[in-house]
Scaffold this active site. Structure first.
Site, mmCIF file in Angstrom:
data_model
loop_
_atom_site.group_PDB
_atom_site.id
_atom_site.type_symbol
_atom_site.label_atom_id
_atom_site.label_comp_id
_atom_site.label_asym_id
_atom_site.label_seq_id
_atom_site.Cartn_x
_atom_site.Cartn_y
_atom_site.Cartn_z
ATOM 1 N N GLY A 117 52.981 37.987 44.920
ATOM 2 C CA GLY A 117 54.105 38.088 44.820
ATOM 3 C C GLY A 117 54.648 38.429 43.121
ATOM 4 O O GLY A 117 53.677 39.666 43.249
ATOM 5 N N CYS A 154 46.103 38.367 44.193
ATOM 6 C CA CYS A 154 46.955 39.046 43.027
ATOM 7 C C CYS A 154 47.148 38.347 42.502
ATOM 8 O O CYS A 154 46.880 37.273 41.907
ATOM 9 C CB CYS A 154 48.089 40.242 43.959
ATOM 10 S SG CYS A 154 48.436 41.349 43.161
ATOM 11 N N HIS A 178 45.266 42.719 48.253
ATOM 12 C CA HIS A 178 45.641 41.988 48.928
ATOM 13 C C HIS A 178 45.559 42.034 50.693
ATOM 14 O O HIS A 178 45.306 42.675 51.487
ATOM 15 C CB HIS A 178 47.672 42.777 49.399
ATOM 16 C CG HIS A 178 48.415 42.442 48.578
ATOM 17 N ND1 HIS A 178 49.620 40.959 48.313
ATOM 18 C CD2 HIS A 178 48.323 42.998 47.257
ATOM 19 C CE1 HIS A 178 50.141 41.129 47.032
ATOM 20 N NE2 HIS A 178 49.476 42.230 46.130
ATOM 21 N N GLU A 182 45.934 40.315 52.986
ATOM 22 C CA GLU A 182 46.264 40.208 54.257
ATOM 23 C C GLU A 182 46.953 41.077 54.801
ATOM 24 O O GLU A 182 47.907 40.919 55.840
ATOM 25 C CB GLU A 182 47.357 38.697 53.685
ATOM 26 C CG GLU A 182 48.062 39.349 52.930
ATOM 27 C CD GLU A 182 47.959 39.513 51.115
ATOM 28 O OE1 GLU A 182 47.394 39.770 50.906
ATOM 29 O OE2 GLU A 182 49.340 39.646 50.903
HETATM 30 N N1 GLN Z 1 52.698 42.630 39.099
HETATM 31 C C1 GLN Z 1 53.090 41.262 39.941
HETATM 32 C C2 GLN Z 1 52.976 39.915 39.105
HETATM 33 O O1 GLN Z 1 53.099 40.156 37.683
HETATM 34 C C3 GLN Z 1 51.868 41.057 41.093
HETATM 35 C C4 GLN Z 1 51.668 41.861 42.230
HETATM 36 C C5 GLN Z 1 51.074 41.045 42.899
HETATM 37 O O2 GLN Z 1 51.174 40.318 43.899
HETATM 38 N N2 GLN Z 1 51.193 42.460 44.571
HETATM 39 O O3 GLN Z 1 53.283 38.972 39.251
#
Ligand code: GLN
Length: 205
Positions: free
Chosen positions: A46, A78, A170, A172
């Site tokens: 996220g 992520c 990801h 998921e």
């Molecule tokens: N770029 C997002 C961040 O730095 C992470 C991206 C993701 O979770 N898909 O929070």
């Protein structure tokens, strides 16, 4: 088995679906007290700044550190990997700091900002794993206790330290349940033996 998915922001529903696809019960976690019901926790992708802010607002950090110190597995994808890391963008991070890696946000640059690639992941065996990267963080450095599990463009993109696993991508989103299965097997080991991955207190700080 009941598996928690931190549901403050981001791709938590997709993780819940993957857990259920693997035949286990997903529990969306919105309050720290709900952690008592689960054997493992996913911190989804996220926006890591938003997730961190909400975690502090709802008093999650101490509870998640205790949760991990009890040996229960925690999986960050992520943005979830960013909040679990010990160092972010060159700074020491006290939010969770549960895995000894240095991460850099949004570091693959524009071309690789969002892409799907096939990764060879030895621990999973069989076919390559289709991985989706979305504005992914880079793991710049791994501490001595961290085991690399997959690489892309010379960078480690999946790693494990005791009961903590992280992916820069990801898993998921592509319908392949194997990485979640791997994580759920860790949770199964913990249920059989709560000392399976118990970490010395010093490591969980
Ligand atoms: N770029 C997002 C961040 O730095 C992470 C991206 C993701 O979770 N898909 O929070």
């Amino acid at each position: 088995m009941q598996v928690g998915v931190l549901a403050l922001q981001g791709a938590f529903r997709e993780h819940s679906k993957m857990i259920e696809k693997n035949g286990e019960k997903a529990v969306e976690i919105r309050l720290p007290v709900e952690l008592d019901r689960v054997s493992a926790l996913v911190i989804p992708g996220g926006e890591s700044t938003t997730i961190s802010k909400l975690m502090v607002e709802y008093a999650f950090p101490e509870r998640i550190k205790e949760f991990a110190a009890s040996g229960r597995p925690v999986f960050g994808t992520c943005a979830g990997m960013i909040v679990l890391a010990g160092n972010q963008d060159g700074r020491r991070q006290d939010l969770l700091g549960l895995i000894d890696i240095d991460v850099k946000r949004n570091a693959y640059g524009r071309q690789v900002a969002s892409r799907e690639v096939d990764l060879e992941i030895e621990t999973l065996g069989g076919e390559p794993f289709r991985a989706v990267f979305i504005r992914a963080p880079i793991i710049e450095k791994l501490g001595p206790g961290v085991i690399p599990l997959a690489r892309y463009l010379d960078k480690v993109v999946m790693a494990r330290q005791e009961n903590i696993i992280v992916t820069a991508f990801h898993p998921e989103l592509t319908g392949d349940p194997r990485i979640h299965r791997y994580f759920l097997n860790m949770a199964g080991e913990w249920e059989k033996n709560p000392f399976a991955f118990r970490r010395p207190q010093a490591h969980s700080a």
